[in-house]
Scaffold this motif. Structure first.
Motif, PDB file in Angstrom:
ATOM      1  N   ALA A  16      -1.815   9.156 -16.902  1.00  0.00           N
ATOM      2  CA  ALA A  16      -1.201  10.483 -16.904  1.00  0.00           C
ATOM      3  C   ALA A  16      -0.323  10.694 -18.130  1.00  0.00           C
ATOM      4  CB  ALA A  16      -0.391  10.681 -15.626  1.00  0.00           C
ATOM      5  N   ARG A  17       0.346   9.637 -18.597  1.00  0.00           N
ATOM      6  CA  ARG A  17       1.177   9.765 -19.797  1.00  0.00           C
ATOM      7  C   ARG A  17       0.327  10.043 -21.030  1.00  0.00           C
ATOM      8  NH1 ARG A  17       4.028   5.393 -17.423  1.00  0.00           N
ATOM      9  NH2 ARG A  17       2.960   3.867 -18.763  1.00  0.00           N
ATOM     10  N   GLU A  18      -0.870   9.493 -21.062  1.00  0.00           N
ATOM     11  CA  GLU A  18      -1.731   9.632 -22.236  1.00  0.00           C
ATOM     12  C   GLU A  18      -2.657  10.846 -22.170  1.00  0.00           C
ATOM     13  OE1 GLU A  18      -3.756   5.944 -22.738  1.00  0.00           O
ATOM     14  OE2 GLU A  18      -1.940   4.809 -23.195  1.00  0.00           O
ATOM     15  N   LEU A  37      -2.199  16.153 -11.406  1.00  0.00           N
ATOM     16  CA  LEU A  37      -1.462  15.414 -10.384  1.00  0.00           C
ATOM     17  C   LEU A  37      -0.155  16.096  -9.986  1.00  0.00           C
ATOM     18  CD1 LEU A  37      -1.942  11.774 -11.733  1.00  0.00           C
ATOM     19  CD2 LEU A  37      -3.225  12.908  -9.908  1.00  0.00           C
ATOM     20  N   ARG A  38       0.293  17.033 -10.789  1.00  0.00           N
ATOM     21  CA  ARG A  38       1.561  17.719 -10.497  1.00  0.00           C
ATOM     22  C   ARG A  38       1.364  19.041  -9.756  1.00  0.00           C
ATOM     23  NH1 ARG A  38       3.135  16.025 -16.096  1.00  0.00           N
ATOM     24  NH2 ARG A  38       4.579  14.260 -15.862  1.00  0.00           N
ATOM     25  N   GLN A  40       5.151  11.447  -6.347  1.00  0.00           N
ATOM     26  CA  GLN A  40       5.900  11.224  -7.578  1.00  0.00           C
ATOM     27  C   GLN A  40       5.806   9.772  -8.023  1.00  0.00           C
ATOM     28  OE1 GLN A  40       7.094  13.726  -9.267  1.00  0.00           O
ATOM     29  NE2 GLN A  40       7.888  12.438 -10.942  1.00  0.00           N
ATOM     30  N   SER A  41       5.712   8.855  -7.065  1.00  0.00           N
ATOM     31  CA  SER A  41       5.638   7.426  -7.395  1.00  0.00           C
ATOM     32  C   SER A  41       4.435   7.107  -8.275  1.00  0.00           C
ATOM     33  CB  SER A  41       5.571   6.586  -6.120  1.00  0.00           C
ATOM     34  OG  SER A  41       6.761   6.705  -5.393  1.00  0.00           O
ATOM     35  N   LEU A  42       3.340   7.840  -8.085  1.00  0.00           N
ATOM     36  CA  LEU A  42       2.139   7.579  -8.878  1.00  0.00           C
ATOM     37  C   LEU A  42       2.371   7.871 -10.359  1.00  0.00           C
ATOM     38  CD1 LEU A  42      -0.670   9.041  -6.584  1.00  0.00           C
ATOM     39  CD2 LEU A  42      -0.097   6.640  -6.952  1.00  0.00           C
ATOM     40  N   LEU A  43       3.292   8.776 -10.660  1.00  0.00           N
ATOM     41  CA  LEU A  43       3.587   9.137 -12.042  1.00  0.00           C
ATOM     42  C   LEU A  43       4.711   8.289 -12.629  1.00  0.00           C
ATOM     43  CD1 LEU A  43       3.427  13.024 -11.673  1.00  0.00           C
ATOM     44  CD2 LEU A  43       1.738  11.561 -12.782  1.00  0.00           C
ATOM     45  N   GLU A  44       5.454   7.609 -11.779  1.00  0.00           N
ATOM     46  CA  GLU A  44       6.626   6.860 -12.247  1.00  0.00           C
ATOM     47  C   GLU A  44       6.415   5.352 -12.254  1.00  0.00           C
ATOM     48  OE1 GLU A  44       9.625   8.153  -9.573  1.00  0.00           O
ATOM     49  OE2 GLU A  44       9.990  10.064 -10.632  1.00  0.00           O
ATOM     50  N   GLU A 100       0.824  -1.206   0.000  1.00  0.00           N
ATOM     51  CA  GLU A 100       0.000   0.000   0.000  1.00  0.00           C
ATOM     52  C   GLU A 100       0.857   1.255   0.000  1.00  0.00           C
ATOM     53  OE1 GLU A 100      -3.013   2.108   3.140  1.00  0.00           O
ATOM     54  OE2 GLU A 100      -3.207  -0.050   2.863  1.00  0.00           O
ATOM     55  N   LEU A 101       0.436   2.244  -0.794  1.00  0.00           N
ATOM     56  CA  LEU A 101       1.102   3.530  -0.870  1.00  0.00           C
ATOM     57  C   LEU A 101       0.269   4.531  -0.068  1.00  0.00           C
ATOM     58  CD1 LEU A 101       3.540   4.808  -2.457  1.00  0.00           C
ATOM     59  CD2 LEU A 101       1.886   5.482  -4.188  1.00  0.00           C
ATOM     60  N   SER A 102       0.864   5.659   0.269  1.00  0.00           N
ATOM     61  CA  SER A 102       0.120   6.721   0.933  1.00  0.00           C
ATOM     62  C   SER A 102      -1.122   7.089   0.116  1.00  0.00           C
ATOM     63  CB  SER A 102       1.016   7.953   1.101  1.00  0.00           C
ATOM     64  OG  SER A 102       0.256   9.097   1.413  1.00  0.00           O
ATOM     65  N   GLY A 103      -2.126   7.625   0.794  1.00  0.00           N
ATOM     66  CA  GLY A 103      -3.385   7.929   0.126  1.00  0.00           C
ATOM     67  C   GLY A 103      -3.412   9.227  -0.640  1.00  0.00           C
TER      68      GLY A 103
END
Length: 308
Positions: free
Chosen positions: A116-118, A126-127, A11-15, A3-6
């Motif tokens: 996000a890339r598309e 998100l940024r 940055q992890s969400l974009l990478e 689980e990641l932070s909510g």
């Protein structure tokens, strides 16, 4: 489950590859209620279906701000932001809520980073971190959010492919609404024209008057006419006629609907006027256009067969 932070703003969400995980989702009617300040490690969306309420938000520095919400408005709260709901005496507020965080990606729906890339609007969204965001919804978000909560009710927090797809649509619609709000704050006329175009695309199949389009976007008909012509190079009527003729060409070329009935499908009550309008825009009559499409399609298939 890793689980990641909510928070939405990591940055992890974009990478890397992450999907949503839902902690809570519900309908709730609040009557004359004051909630104590609280916080949780999940992003929350509070959507007002009916009535009104206030949400107090406390920043890291201890500053408090109150947001008053009415029907079809929503507030997004980032993870770990102290907040409370207030429904004043004599008032009621029916609300739709979801709270979510993120886990390692699974399933067939695209991960958040791929989306996000598309989709540039989502990447921008998100940024640019916020602790809270209030948006007014033309009921685009509501239908997606409602479907998401009903799906979660039926299949649980893990959900399935449809839950993942609905969440993706939810974020895309939220990012577009946010973008529209920014545009409206700088150039309101662009938002009015965009909303007018959306209205035409949703209602071209029936009789429409300019004053009805203007009422839908909440501006004076004369003003809408001027800004629409300035930004698109066409009048509202010209744009609507062109849209209808493009839809008519699609129906003539890709369906077996009788030519005599196509006018009804594109919102033109007079078949004679439809024929005149179609010839003006396409250069041929509807029957000639359909015949040319059929000949082209048969010729194309024959050529392919001969080559083999």
């Amino acid at each position: 489950m890793n689980e990641l932070s909510g928070s939405l703003f990591q940055q992890s969400l974009l990478e890397k590859e992450y999907s949503p995980y839902f902690f809570a989702y519900y309908y709730k009617q609040w009557d004359q209620y004051t909630m104590p300040f609280h916080q949780h490690n999940s992003t929350e969306i509070m959507y007002v279906i009916s009535g009104s309420c206030a949400v107090d938000v406390r920043s890291a520095a201890g500053h408090e701000e109150r947001f008053r919400l009415k029907r079809s408005e929503l507030i997004m709260l980032d993870a770990n932001v102290p907040h409370r709901l207030i429904v004043e005496p004599g008032s009621a507020c029916r609300m739709l809520n979801v709270e979510f965080g993120f886990v390692e990606h699974k399933g067939v729906a695209p991960s958040l980073s791929r989306l996000a890339r598309e989709e540039g609007e989502l990447a921008d969204f998100l940024r640019k971190p916020f602790i809270s965001l209030v948006l007014s919804d033309p009921e685009e978000v509501f239908h997606v959010l409602k479907a998401l909560v009903l799906e979660l009710d039926q299949y649980g927090k893990e959900g399935g492919s449809l839950v993942q797809l609905l969440f993706a649509e939810l974020l895309l619609r939220l990012s577009r609404l946010h973008r529209e709000r920014l545009i409206a704050s700088q150039q309101p006329s662009q938002l009015y024209v965009r909303r007018a175009i959306e209205f035409l695309h949703q209602n071209y199949d029936r009789s429409i008057q300019v004053k009805e389009v203007a009422a839908a976007v909440n501006v004076h008909p004369g003003y809408l006419h001027r800004i629409f012509k300035a930004q698109t190079g066409k009048t509202l009527t010209d744009y609507l006629n062109l849209l209808r003729m493009e839809k008519a060409k699609m129906l003539l070329g890709q369906s077996e609907i009788p030519v005599a009935e196509i006018a009804d499908y594109v919102g033109i009550s007079s078949r004679q006027y439809f024929h005149l309008l179609f010839k003006k825009y396409a250069g041929v009559t509807p029957v000639e256009y359909r015949n040319s499409i059929e000949r082209y399609s048969w010729s194309d298939i024959s050529s392919f067969t001969d080559e083999r």
